[in-house]
Scaffold this motif. Sequence first.
Motif, PDB file in Angstrom:
ATOM      1  N   ALA A 179       0.836  -1.205   0.000  1.00  0.00           N
ATOM      2  CA  ALA A 179       0.000   0.000   0.000  1.00  0.00           C
ATOM      3  C   ALA A 179       0.872   1.256   0.000  1.00  0.00           C
ATOM      4  CB  ALA A 179      -0.893  -0.008   1.227  1.00  0.00           C
ATOM      5  N   TYR A 180       1.913   1.246   0.830  1.00  0.00           N
ATOM      6  CA  TYR A 180       2.816   2.399   0.897  1.00  0.00           C
ATOM      7  C   TYR A 180       3.458   2.635  -0.455  1.00  0.00           C
ATOM      8  CZ  TYR A 180       2.531   2.236   5.990  1.00  0.00           C
ATOM      9  OH  TYR A 180       2.097   2.265   7.269  1.00  0.00           O
ATOM     10  N   SER A 181       3.916   1.554  -1.062  1.00  0.00           N
ATOM     11  CA  SER A 181       4.584   1.697  -2.347  1.00  0.00           C
ATOM     12  C   SER A 181       3.637   2.266  -3.386  1.00  0.00           C
ATOM     13  CB  SER A 181       5.107   0.346  -2.829  1.00  0.00           C
ATOM     14  OG  SER A 181       5.949  -0.205  -1.872  1.00  0.00           O
ATOM     15  N   TRP A 182       2.424   1.834  -3.327  1.00  0.00           N
ATOM     16  CA  TRP A 182       1.418   2.338  -4.256  1.00  0.00           C
ATOM     17  C   TRP A 182       1.269   3.842  -4.109  1.00  0.00           C
ATOM     18  CZ3 TRP A 182      -0.880   1.751  -8.551  1.00  0.00           C
ATOM     19  CH2 TRP A 182      -2.110   2.374  -8.839  1.00  0.00           C
ATOM     20  N   ARG A 183       1.182   4.279  -2.865  1.00  0.00           N
ATOM     21  CA  ARG A 183       1.056   5.709  -2.580  1.00  0.00           C
ATOM     22  C   ARG A 183       2.294   6.473  -3.046  1.00  0.00           C
ATOM     23  NH1 ARG A 183      -0.456   5.935   3.413  1.00  0.00           N
ATOM     24  NH2 ARG A 183      -2.473   4.918   3.347  1.00  0.00           N
ATOM     25  N   ALA A 184       3.452   5.896  -2.745  1.00  0.00           N
ATOM     26  CA  ALA A 184       4.687   6.566  -3.133  1.00  0.00           C
ATOM     27  C   ALA A 184       4.776   6.676  -4.644  1.00  0.00           C
ATOM     28  CB  ALA A 184       5.882   5.817  -2.585  1.00  0.00           C
ATOM     29  N   ALA A 185       4.331   5.599  -5.319  1.00  0.00           N
ATOM     30  CA  ALA A 185       4.365   5.628  -6.773  1.00  0.00           C
ATOM     31  C   ALA A 185       3.436   6.713  -7.304  1.00  0.00           C
ATOM     32  CB  ALA A 185       3.952   4.270  -7.322  1.00  0.00           C
ATOM     33  N   GLN A 186       2.306   6.826  -6.676  1.00  0.00           N
ATOM     34  CA  GLN A 186       1.381   7.891  -7.068  1.00  0.00           C
ATOM     35  C   GLN A 186       2.011   9.257  -6.860  1.00  0.00           C
ATOM     36  OE1 GLN A 186      -2.270   7.141  -4.938  1.00  0.00           O
ATOM     37  NE2 GLN A 186      -3.340   7.152  -6.909  1.00  0.00           N
ATOM     38  N   ARG A 224       7.214   7.869   3.286  1.00  0.00           N
ATOM     39  CA  ARG A 224       6.540   6.731   2.654  1.00  0.00           C
ATOM     40  C   ARG A 224       5.289   6.342   3.421  1.00  0.00           C
ATOM     41  NH1 ARG A 224       9.443   1.398   2.877  1.00  0.00           N
ATOM     42  NH2 ARG A 224      11.125   2.853   3.301  1.00  0.00           N
ATOM     43  N   ARG A 225       5.356   6.447   4.738  1.00  0.00           N
ATOM     44  CA  ARG A 225       4.223   6.010   5.562  1.00  0.00           C
ATOM     45  C   ARG A 225       3.115   7.061   5.664  1.00  0.00           C
ATOM     46  NH1 ARG A 225       7.806   2.379   7.686  1.00  0.00           N
ATOM     47  NH2 ARG A 225       9.221   3.907   8.539  1.00  0.00           N
ATOM     48  N   SER A 226       3.365   8.262   5.149  1.00  0.00           N
ATOM     49  CA  SER A 226       2.363   9.314   5.327  1.00  0.00           C
ATOM     50  C   SER A 226       1.198   9.111   4.348  1.00  0.00           C
ATOM     51  CB  SER A 226       2.987  10.679   5.103  1.00  0.00           C
ATOM     52  OG  SER A 226       3.202  10.869   3.732  1.00  0.00           O
ATOM     53  N   VAL A 227       0.093   9.807   4.628  1.00  0.00           N
ATOM     54  CA  VAL A 227      -1.118   9.638   3.826  1.00  0.00           C
ATOM     55  C   VAL A 227      -0.898  10.157   2.402  1.00  0.00           C
ATOM     56  CG1 VAL A 227      -3.575  10.110   3.748  1.00  0.00           C
ATOM     57  CG2 VAL A 227      -2.391  10.038   5.949  1.00  0.00           C
ATOM     58  N   ASP A 228      -0.233  11.312   2.356  1.00  0.00           N
ATOM     59  CA  ASP A 228      -0.035  11.940   1.048  1.00  0.00           C
ATOM     60  C   ASP A 228       1.444  12.314   0.925  1.00  0.00           C
ATOM     61  OD1 ASP A 228      -0.277  13.252  -1.314  1.00  0.00           O
ATOM     62  OD2 ASP A 228      -1.161  15.062  -0.455  1.00  0.00           O
ATOM     63  N   PRO A 229       2.248  11.373   0.463  1.00  0.00           N
ATOM     64  CA  PRO A 229       3.696  11.616   0.505  1.00  0.00           C
ATOM     65  C   PRO A 229       4.146  12.669  -0.510  1.00  0.00           C
ATOM     66  CG  PRO A 229       3.186   9.300   0.056  1.00  0.00           C
ATOM     67  CD  PRO A 229       1.927  10.062  -0.096  1.00  0.00           C
ATOM     68  N   PHE A 230       5.330  13.245  -0.205  1.00  0.00           N
ATOM     69  CA  PHE A 230       5.998  14.100  -1.177  1.00  0.00           C
ATOM     70  C   PHE A 230       6.650  13.219  -2.233  1.00  0.00           C
ATOM     71  CE2 PHE A 230       6.284  17.052   2.477  1.00  0.00           C
ATOM     72  CZ  PHE A 230       5.888  18.222   1.863  1.00  0.00           C
ATOM     73  N   HIS A 231       6.941  13.847  -3.383  1.00  0.00           N
ATOM     74  CA  HIS A 231       7.807  13.182  -4.348  1.00  0.00           C
ATOM     75  C   HIS A 231       9.229  13.631  -4.031  1.00  0.00           C
ATOM     76  CE1 HIS A 231       9.212  12.824  -8.802  1.00  0.00           C
ATOM     77  NE2 HIS A 231       9.827  11.995  -7.997  1.00  0.00           N
ATOM     78  N   LEU A 232       9.994  12.762  -3.390  1.00  0.00           N
ATOM     79  CA  LEU A 232      11.326  13.165  -2.930  1.00  0.00           C
ATOM     80  C   LEU A 232      12.303  13.221  -4.086  1.00  0.00           C
ATOM     81  CD1 LEU A 232      11.915  11.254   0.415  1.00  0.00           C
ATOM     82  CD2 LEU A 232      10.948  13.506   0.037  1.00  0.00           C
ATOM     83  N   HIS A 233      13.115  14.261  -4.087  1.00  0.00           N
ATOM     84  CA  HIS A 233      14.211  14.376  -5.051  1.00  0.00           C
ATOM     85  C   HIS A 233      15.515  14.490  -4.276  1.00  0.00           C
ATOM     86  CE1 HIS A 233      10.969  15.436  -7.772  1.00  0.00           C
ATOM     87  NE2 HIS A 233      11.804  15.325  -8.788  1.00  0.00           N
ATOM     88  N   PHE A 234      16.452  13.601  -4.559  1.00  0.00           N
ATOM     89  CA  PHE A 234      17.807  13.790  -4.030  1.00  0.00           C
ATOM     90  C   PHE A 234      18.621  14.410  -5.153  1.00  0.00           C
ATOM     91  CE2 PHE A 234      17.491  10.030  -0.827  1.00  0.00           C
ATOM     92  CZ  PHE A 234      16.626  10.790  -0.057  1.00  0.00           C
ATOM     93  N   CYS A 235      18.836  15.708  -5.100  1.00  0.00           N
ATOM     94  CA  CYS A 235      19.524  16.389  -6.198  1.00  0.00           C
ATOM     95  C   CYS A 235      21.009  16.559  -5.878  1.00  0.00           C
ATOM     96  CB  CYS A 235      18.903  17.754  -6.446  1.00  0.00           C
ATOM     97  SG  CYS A 235      17.272  17.635  -7.166  1.00  0.00           S
TER      98      CYS A 235
END
Lengths: 415, 468
Positions: A179-186, A224-235
């Motif tokens: 479920a987490y991965s699904w959210r993160a992918a979204q 990852r565990r949050s309801v509405d995750p950020f899209h993380l960028h490691f720049c």
Amino acid sequence: MQSANMLLKKIVRSSVLPFAAQHGMKKDLLPLSRTLSLSLCLKQDNSCSPSEKLDLDAWKKVMKSGLQEVSETVPERKELSTLAAAREMVEMWRIAGRSVPENISEEQLKTFIECPSKSAKKKYLRFLHIKELSKKNDKRKMNEKRERRLETQQERASETDETKSNSFVCLWSKCMDRAYSWRAAQSMIFGQPLVFDMSYEEDMSIREVANTVRQLVLSEGCNRRSVDPFHLHFCNLQDDSLYCKEFIKHYREAWGKLLITATDQCYTEIFPKDKLVYLTADSPKVMKTFDHDKIYIIGSMVDKSIKTGVSLARAKRLGLETAALPLEKYLLWNSGAKNLTLDQMMHILLTLKDTGDWKKALEFVPKRKYCGFVNKPVHELRKTLNLINTLKLGKKHEEVRKQFAKNYSKKLMQK
Amino acid sequence: NVQPPEKPLQAEEWNRLRESFRSPEVFEEVMFNSMVRCNSPIDVAKSLLTHLAKSHGDIAYSLLVKYLALCVQQGQTSEIRDVYDIMKVRFKIIESGAYNLLIRGLSNSDQWRMALTLLEEVKKIMIPSRTNYESCIKAASRHQELNLAFELYHEMLTKDLVPTFDVLQALFDFSRGMKDAELQKELFGILLYLRENQIYPHKTFMWSIKLWFESIPGGNWRGHLTNIKDSGQCPVCKHQLEDSNLTEEEYSNLRERIIRDVIHGTDTFRKTSPQEFEAFQTFVENRLPFDIVIDGLNVSHMKPKKMHCENLFDAVNHLAKNNARLLVLGRKHMLSNSSNWKREVMKEMQNKADFFFAENISEDDAFLLYATLRSGKHCKFVTRDFLRDHKACLSDSRTRHLFRKWQRGHQIAISSSVDRKRLNFLPPFRYDCVVQTTGDTWHIPYKDTFDEKYSYEVPRKWLCIQQK
């Protein structure tokens, strides 16, 4: 006797052997003295006459005698290699009762030798010592836990084993992960970007980089565990950097499968400049609200020595907008630096994104750093304070206070 | 906590004590610690050791070290030697803690030469600490082996160890009354070391120096305690002290280092930006040279009851008197006609002095230093700041010393008396506050107490020594 002597020699020479073992061996070899003294004590008890002469230097004889043969046979001390000598030294410090690790690896020993000063060496050994202690504690606790679990299992086994009916197969963690991965992918498609700037490697020591990565791993986890995750960028993440090495150490093979964007590009190349906001405690601007259209940047840096303005300098160079958290406005600050750890920042930003509630978000600032929340805006608090003071002290004081308040806010501005 | 017994105990008595102690496994450690603390007679400690040796057949190293500490505390030389002998056969190497104790203990006894051999042993495994050297040097000079003492002293300096005041003082104390040209040169060398590193001796050390000078046979030195006037003339010998001007080379060196380390540092953007710094440089070049550079914001906070611009106005008026060319450094927010910064006042000031306004987030101190150094040696600057953070940015101690010397000679401070109406400017020192000599005179500034330690504080008291 000869074999005993051989044994003694061996023990004395290999001082790596823990001391306790030596005690034990000795006790077995010289059983007489112990039993003798004990039995004496039992027999005579209080009756021992004070006139009995104590041989105060007897200990010297014991210490020397047991070793006479040894010192004869040991040839003049060989010159030790620096590594071995350092190991000896650490061992001696350990038995002298200093905070020094029991086991030290070759690599750690090399780092130890390369420490530039005596105090640096001391600190490094202390660090290793504490690390060793906590590892040991963890192991012990794990063992205890396992034993307890075994006990309960046995108990349960002895009870009646009726099968419970359940519509779900017990696969919780796997399901959650999916479920987490699904959210993160979204979030990677639709989510608000959040940038970690990985360009601080040369500003940090190796240990600081390791700490940074640890904090980043925690941040990623809570995102990852949050309801509405950020899209993380490691720049600005270079392939052969220390950051990368540490990441791989933490994530192992999962590093390649993380649902984040890791790139060696700069954020300015990926996003429009006017959308970027660099978060830094040194910023003169204070963040008022969380903007869902902005892209916030966090510097991935742990700063143990005091290097002010490093991330502000970076933002200035690129001509980016900056912001600091409104810590002064909402919290009665007590002590400690205003820079927070990366995972604390992550928690705060996630909460802001979800609720927009500063009070809730700033719950994640460590409690030791502030006395309490300012429940009203500061100027209102000051107004009531002034009112109380006028009632109490008369008009003259109020003016002084006003002047002070003015100066104080000026000072803050200049900062 | 346990109270150590007053008399040596029998084995069974120790056993009983141990049993009654709440955690018997650390009984010996705790007992020895409290023996050291209470300075118990060593016979008591010996009886415990004997008991341990008999029951275990061995004594742990940590206990031996604690016993050693007790012996050192009481100056029991023969015991110290015995412990050393035992440690030597029993352990492959001895660690630094025990060596420290051994050296300290033996150097205070008639077997002080033994401490020297131990020092050699320490050198094989690590760099001895400065207290190790201190013990040995003191011991050598106490026994009139001053050549040896100086040899050790120089060795210590080559290892980058900073000698303690005690060592230096001992060297002066024990050289008293000796007629030896070589020795005299060495002691002058110590005084020059103080000069080089801008170290000020404290009062008792100063007395040792004075007494040594006066004791040189046929030297005819006389010392007097005095305060130096602002003019820099010594009231006793009427001699003019050195001024704090740097040489051309030192000056340009310092300027370059300030630009490199303080302004640019690791990243120019941290304190300013390249564009801004360039703009400032051209601004300064076009208007050189200035006589006084003022830190506008710092001065404007002088009197909290007045408006900021008023404070600055007073200061500018005061300093502009003798047609001095002024430069005021400020930040852009000063121009934004606020309650503290009135536009008219700012306008009026700009007729009297040149102004440069930096960005609000830039550091104006760095500009202050640059403008002053660029204007030349005569130029002074005004700020209440001690500039310690900038000094800390400089990378080596030599440049830091140069910086301090220059700062002493060029900073105009403002006295912080609140009750007085007018601003009070303290001119910089006209003389340099370091140990100095002309051959037949020595002037030595000294601290009144041992622990005055702020780097910006300069002693006002002096020892004047002259040769009749």
